[in-house]
Design an enzyme around this catalytic site. Structure first.
Site, PDB file in Angstrom:
ATOM      1  N   GLU A   1       0.822  -1.222   0.000  1.00  0.00           N
ATOM      2  CA  GLU A   1       0.000   0.000   0.000  1.00  0.00           C
ATOM      3  C   GLU A   1       0.854   1.269   0.000  1.00  0.00           C
ATOM      4  O   GLU A   1       0.352   2.352   0.291  1.00  0.00           O
ATOM      5  CB  GLU A   1      -0.953   0.012   1.204  1.00  0.00           C
ATOM      6  CG  GLU A   1      -1.894  -1.168   1.302  1.00  0.00           C
ATOM      7  CD  GLU A   1      -2.922  -1.265   0.165  1.00  0.00           C
ATOM      8  OE1 GLU A   1      -2.938  -0.383  -0.714  1.00  0.00           O
ATOM      9  OE2 GLU A   1      -3.686  -2.234   0.166  1.00  0.00           O
TER      10      GLU A   1
ATOM     11  N   HIS B   1      -2.822   2.398   8.174  1.00  0.00           N
ATOM     12  CA  HIS B   1      -3.936   1.654   7.573  1.00  0.00           C
ATOM     13  C   HIS B   1      -4.184   0.404   8.402  1.00  0.00           C
ATOM     14  O   HIS B   1      -3.233  -0.292   8.774  1.00  0.00           O
ATOM     15  CB  HIS B   1      -3.599   1.279   6.132  1.00  0.00           C
ATOM     16  CG  HIS B   1      -4.518   0.242   5.562  1.00  0.00           C
ATOM     17  ND1 HIS B   1      -5.873   0.456   5.403  1.00  0.00           N
ATOM     18  CD2 HIS B   1      -4.299  -1.027   5.142  1.00  0.00           C
ATOM     19  CE1 HIS B   1      -6.428  -0.627   4.892  1.00  0.00           C
ATOM     20  NE2 HIS B   1      -5.497  -1.545   4.730  1.00  0.00           N
TER      21      HIS B   1
ATOM     22  N   HIS C   1      -7.530  -2.689   9.766  1.00  0.00           N
ATOM     23  CA  HIS C   1      -8.813  -3.340   9.480  1.00  0.00           C
ATOM     24  C   HIS C   1      -9.645  -3.445  10.758  1.00  0.00           C
ATOM     25  O   HIS C   1      -9.933  -4.563  11.208  1.00  0.00           O
ATOM     26  CB  HIS C   1      -8.582  -4.748   8.919  1.00  0.00           C
ATOM     27  CG  HIS C   1      -7.708  -4.828   7.703  1.00  0.00           C
ATOM     28  ND1 HIS C   1      -7.097  -5.994   7.284  1.00  0.00           N
ATOM     29  CD2 HIS C   1      -7.356  -3.877   6.786  1.00  0.00           C
ATOM     30  CE1 HIS C   1      -6.411  -5.773   6.167  1.00  0.00           C
ATOM     31  NE2 HIS C   1      -6.534  -4.488   5.861  1.00  0.00           N
TER      32      HIS C   1
ATOM     33  N   GLU D   1     -17.897  12.840  21.886  1.00  0.00           N
ATOM     34  CA  GLU D   1     -16.532  13.270  21.592  1.00  0.00           C
ATOM     35  C   GLU D   1     -16.141  13.194  20.113  1.00  0.00           C
ATOM     36  O   GLU D   1     -15.156  13.818  19.712  1.00  0.00           O
ATOM     37  CB  GLU D   1     -15.546  12.386  22.378  1.00  0.00           C
ATOM     38  CG  GLU D   1     -15.655  12.527  23.871  1.00  0.00           C
ATOM     39  CD  GLU D   1     -14.616  13.484  24.414  1.00  0.00           C
ATOM     40  OE1 GLU D   1     -13.434  13.154  24.321  1.00  0.00           O
ATOM     41  OE2 GLU D   1     -14.990  14.562  24.909  1.00  0.00           O
TER      42      GLU D   1
ATOM     43  N   HIS E   1     -13.088  -3.029   3.579  1.00  0.00           N
ATOM     44  CA  HIS E   1     -11.663  -3.316   3.709  1.00  0.00           C
ATOM     45  C   HIS E   1     -11.087  -2.788   5.031  1.00  0.00           C
ATOM     46  O   HIS E   1     -10.559  -3.557   5.826  1.00  0.00           O
ATOM     47  CB  HIS E   1     -10.897  -2.742   2.509  1.00  0.00           C
ATOM     48  CG  HIS E   1      -9.436  -3.044   2.514  1.00  0.00           C
ATOM     49  ND1 HIS E   1      -8.722  -3.361   1.384  1.00  0.00           N
ATOM     50  CD2 HIS E   1      -8.527  -3.066   3.539  1.00  0.00           C
ATOM     51  CE1 HIS E   1      -7.457  -3.591   1.711  1.00  0.00           C
ATOM     52  NE2 HIS E   1      -7.321  -3.407   3.013  1.00  0.00           N
TER      53      HIS E   1
HETATM   54  O1  2HA Z   1      -0.775  -4.846   3.992  1.00  0.00           O
HETATM   55  O2  2HA Z   1      -3.771  -4.372   4.728  1.00  0.00           O
HETATM   56  O3  2HA Z   1      -4.424  -3.462   2.343  1.00  0.00           O
HETATM   57  C1  2HA Z   1      -1.916  -5.616   4.003  1.00  0.00           C
HETATM   58  C2  2HA Z   1      -3.103  -4.767   3.800  1.00  0.00           C
HETATM   59  C3  2HA Z   1      -3.429  -4.406   2.412  1.00  0.00           C
HETATM   60 ZN    ZN Z   2      -5.692  -3.541   4.224  1.00  0.00          ZN
END
Ligand code: 2HA
Ligand code: ZN
Length: 271
Positions: free
Chosen positions: A116, A139, A141, A169, A210
């Site tokens: 990414e 990033h 999940h 908040e 995602h």
């Molecule tokens: O690096 O989360 O979006 C693994 C991920 C790809």
């Molecule tokens: Zn990811």
């Protein structure tokens, strides 16, 4: 030269990845972090004239030439970063051509930065233009945020409004709101461009089905943005199929924003 394993920026990457793994946000190789470092802080730990190898990035990051980042490795697991930082992290510098990364440390097994990287570097470029103190792109999940993208409209205003409504908040932490992208193929320049475009307005960008991106001036701020969204998304998932007896009304959101003297997305309220 000091031992890089004692560097505060390595310590911060270890702590962030370990926290995120234990929160259940980063299964397997899920998630990635890039952290813009100051040349003088890196120079205490690494010989900046010693490039281990060069790695093409696949896109033009001319605006970041000479900038140094510590970045999680592709295919690497967040749960393993604290155990072996040199294998799972790398310190890279964007070379003079703008399209090559110079490896200064890490990725010991011949590995490379996260897939990414385009979304990260393009986001860094945009956020640095907004705020010279900007440093971190993260990033991950997070479970409830991801769950919410299955059942909620994927629209900036609608999504932000629902999240703001969940706890008082939220509007204080991200008065600028949340950008939302539909499902897209990940790991390519296209999603990087779309993410960076949203980063012109937001420090938070949800990737439908995602995960989420956060950007901030340090690890705590960036992590704090994401964990506040995730907390609100958890509340939403707990209450979404029950009758709502009480809610924070739009006039009340406005009242909170004004009480804290915030510049907020007034157009995201229905007043
Ligand atoms: O690096 O989360 O979006 C693994 C991920 C790809
Ligand atoms: Zn990811």
């Amino acid at each position: 030269m000091k031992d890089i394993l004692t560097a505060p920026f390595v310590e911060e990457m270890k702590r962030a990845t370990a926290n995120m793994y234990r929160l259940g946000w980063d299964e397997r190789n899920g998630g990635n972090i890039s952290y813009l470092l100051k040349e003088e802080e890196v120079a205490e730990y690494l010989d900046l004239t010693h490039v281990i190898r060069t790695i093409p990035t696949g896109f033009d990051a001319s605006k970041l030439i000479g900038k140094i980042f510590i970045v999680t490795g592709t295919g690497k697991y967040f749960k393993n970063v604290e155990v072996d930082p040199e294998l799972n992290l790398g310190v890279i510098r964007i070379a003079e051509d703008g399209t090559t990364a110079e490896l200064l440390w890490g990725y010991r097994d011949g590995g490379k930065f996260t897939s990414e990287l385009p979304a990260h570097l393009m986001s860094h470029i945009v956020r640095l233009e907004k705020d010279p103190a900007h440093r971190v792109v993260m990033h991950t999940h997070p479970t409830y945020t991801l769950a919410m993208t299955h059942i909620h409209e994927l629209d900036d205003k609608a999504f932000t409004h629902t999240i703001w409504e969940m706890c008082t908040e939220c509007i204080v932490v991200f008065p600028d709101g949340i950008g939302v992208l539909p499902w897209m193929v990940c790991g390519n320049n296209e999603i990087g461009i779309a993410t960076a475009k949203k980063m012109e307005e937001y420090r938070l960008v949800v990737w439908g089905l995602h995960g989420i991106y956060g950007a901030g001036k340090d690890m705590d701020e960036t992590f704090g943005l994401i964990e506040t969204v995730e907390k609100a998304a958890q509340l939403y998932m707990l209450i979404c199929n029950r009758p709502h007896l009480n809610t924070i009304r739009d006039e009340e959101l406005k009242e909170v924003a004004e009480a804290f003297g915030l510049t907020y997305r007034k157009d995201f309220l229905n007043l």
